[in-house]
Design an enzyme around this catalytic site. Structure first.
Site, PDB file in Angstrom:
ATOM      1  CB  CYS A  56      -0.944  -0.013   1.199  1.00 44.15           C
ATOM      2  SG  CYS A  56      -2.274  -1.232   1.042  1.00 44.15           S
TER       3      CYS A  56
ATOM      4  CE  LYS B 203      -4.151   2.224  -0.634  1.00 43.82           C
ATOM      5  NZ  LYS B 203      -5.120   2.531   0.437  1.00 43.82           N
TER       6      LYS B 203
ATOM      7  CG  ASP C  76     -17.095   4.521   3.971  1.00 43.92           C
ATOM      8  OD1 ASP C  76     -16.309   3.738   4.548  1.00 43.92           O
ATOM      9  OD2 ASP C  76     -18.135   4.937   4.505  1.00 43.92           O
ATOM     10  CG  ASP C  77     -12.706   1.540   4.342  1.00 41.86           C
ATOM     11  OD1 ASP C  77     -11.498   1.698   4.132  1.00 41.86           O
ATOM     12  OD2 ASP C  77     -13.274   1.908   5.384  1.00 41.86           O
TER      13      ASP C  77
ATOM     14  CG  ASP D 171      -6.522  -2.444  -2.119  1.00 42.75           C
ATOM     15  OD1 ASP D 171      -5.336  -2.454  -2.531  1.00 42.75           O
ATOM     16  OD2 ASP D 171      -6.924  -1.673  -1.236  1.00 42.75           O
TER      17      ASP D 171
ATOM     18  N   GLY E  12     -11.080 -13.695 -13.276  1.00 44.56           N
ATOM     19  CA  GLY E  12     -10.513 -12.375 -13.090  1.00 44.56           C
ATOM     20  C   GLY E  12      -9.943 -11.837 -14.381  1.00 44.56           C
ATOM     21  CG  HIS E  13      -8.448  -8.359 -16.907  1.00 43.22           C
ATOM     22  ND1 HIS E  13      -8.797  -8.852 -18.135  1.00 43.22           N
ATOM     23  CD2 HIS E  13      -7.692  -7.256 -17.138  1.00 43.22           C
ATOM     24  CE1 HIS E  13      -8.300  -8.077 -19.078  1.00 43.22           C
ATOM     25  NE2 HIS E  13      -7.615  -7.097 -18.501  1.00 43.22           N
ATOM     26  CB  SER E  14      -3.981 -11.889 -16.427  1.00 36.79           C
ATOM     27  OG  SER E  14      -4.348 -12.479 -17.670  1.00 36.79           O
TER      28      SER E  14
END
Length: 345
Positions: free
Chosen positions: A27, A30, A64-65, A83, A154-156
């Site tokens: 993190c 970021k 917010d989260d 994330d 998902g995605h790659s």
């Protein structure tokens, strides 16, 4: 750990540790909070979206989260977040576990339950073996299985820098949801994980030293803490990640219209964190966090090193809860709005 047995696996380059393929870690990579807020300022739809399913309950107004969309029949609301980040440790399986735990944390920070997630993977396929990517994905699967959350597809993307994380959908009872803007004066502040993850990760990146206790902290789900908060009637929380305790405390106080008092002596740190900070293992993200909150924070009671530790960019940190949570130290309280949004004592 050496991640390639043969230099030819790395296009003729000498083998390097996984964290060496990233400009930052976890993190701490970021976009700085001040720049991020400037980027998203004014990003509102020109016209309201018809409520074809249910109204938006939580959007981008207070940072917010996660986003929350109400169900049309008054049932559980949908909670959505994503994330992902660069390697924070050299072990690919552990990195996958940490990234998945961190992504799920946004769901728990809303008092919600994760239901389904999809992978987000960026991989330098001509530089790093695909077997390492498999280990990263296996780490993510191990954590979502522990959380009782489906992980499918998902995605790659072929990318010069490795990155991994999840997009997660969960459900929450709107009447028992945790929000960043629900803090009220007179309520204590609790923190459910120790600080210092950022400086230990920076030391790991620089030296290769492995801190098993930091990995254990980063892979600990915030599920039990969130469940305890909801059970105790708490309605305000956020998770402490890349913007540090000061940054996330600032956001909570600003959104709730209060001032947050932090008792620095009550904040707990991981073993070795203070030493790592004193030796200079402080990320650029941490320094940017401190710069961001300076004008709204009173830090006269602590020295610069203590302030940097309070701003330390956490990866998969704990929950900052407006209320008392069993087993979590009370580190301060919320009071009526004063000149500063955050006061450290």
């Amino acid at each position: 750990m050496v991640i390639a047995a043969n230099p030819s696996d790395l296009g003729g380059l000498a083998p390097k540790r996984l964290t060496q393929y990233a400009h930052g870690g976890g993190c701490a990579c970021k976009i700085p909070p001040g720049e991020l807020e400037m980027m998203v300022a004014g990003l509102r739809l020109a016209a309201p979206v018809p409520d074809v399913y249910g109204p938006l309950v939580v959007g981008v107004d207070d940072g917010d989260d996660a986003a929350v969309v109400a169900a049309p029949d008054g049932g559980p609301a949908f909670v959505l977040t994503t994330d992902f980040f660069t390697p924070v440790v050299d072990d690919p399986f552990d990195w996958g576990r940490i990234a998945a735990t961190n992504a799920l944390s946004d769901i728990y920070a809303m008092g919600a339950r994760p239901v389904v997630a999809v992978n987000l993977l960026c991989w330098p396929r001509e530089v790093l073996p695909l077997e390492l990517a498999q280990q990263v994905l296996a780490g993510g699967l191990a954590v979502t299985s522990q959380a009782g959350c489906h992980l499918v597809g998902g995605h790659s993307v072929d990318d010069p820098e490795p990155k991994y994380g999840l997009a997660v959908t969960g459900v929450v009872d709107p009447a028992r949801m945790l929000r960043i803007d629900a803090g009220r004066a007179g309520i204590p502040l609790s923190l459910t994980k120790k600080l210092g993850i950022g400086v230990l990760n920076s030391r790991h990146k620089a030296t290769g030293e492995v801190f098993d206790h930091a990995i254990a902290e980063m892979t600990k789900l915030n599920r039990e803490a969130a469940q305890a908060a909801v059970h105790n009637g708490i309605r305000c929380a956020t998770d402490v990640t890349g913007f540090g305790l000061l940054g996330h405390c600032f956001k909570l106080a600003r959104a709730s219209g209060v001032t947050a008092i932090i008792n620095s002596a009550a904040v707990e740190y991981l073993d070795g964190a203070r030493q790592a900070a004193a030796q200079g293992y402080i990320s650029g993200g941490t320094r940017r966090n401190l710069d961001w909150v300076l004008k709204d924070t009173s830090l006269e009671a602590v020295d610069e090193l203590e302030a940097l530790l309070l701003a330390d960019a956490q990866t998969s940190g704990g929950l900052l809860v407006a209320g008392e949570v069993p087993g979590a130290p009370v580190i301060g309280e919320l009071v009526p709005r004063e000149e500063h949004l955050v006061i450290v004592r």
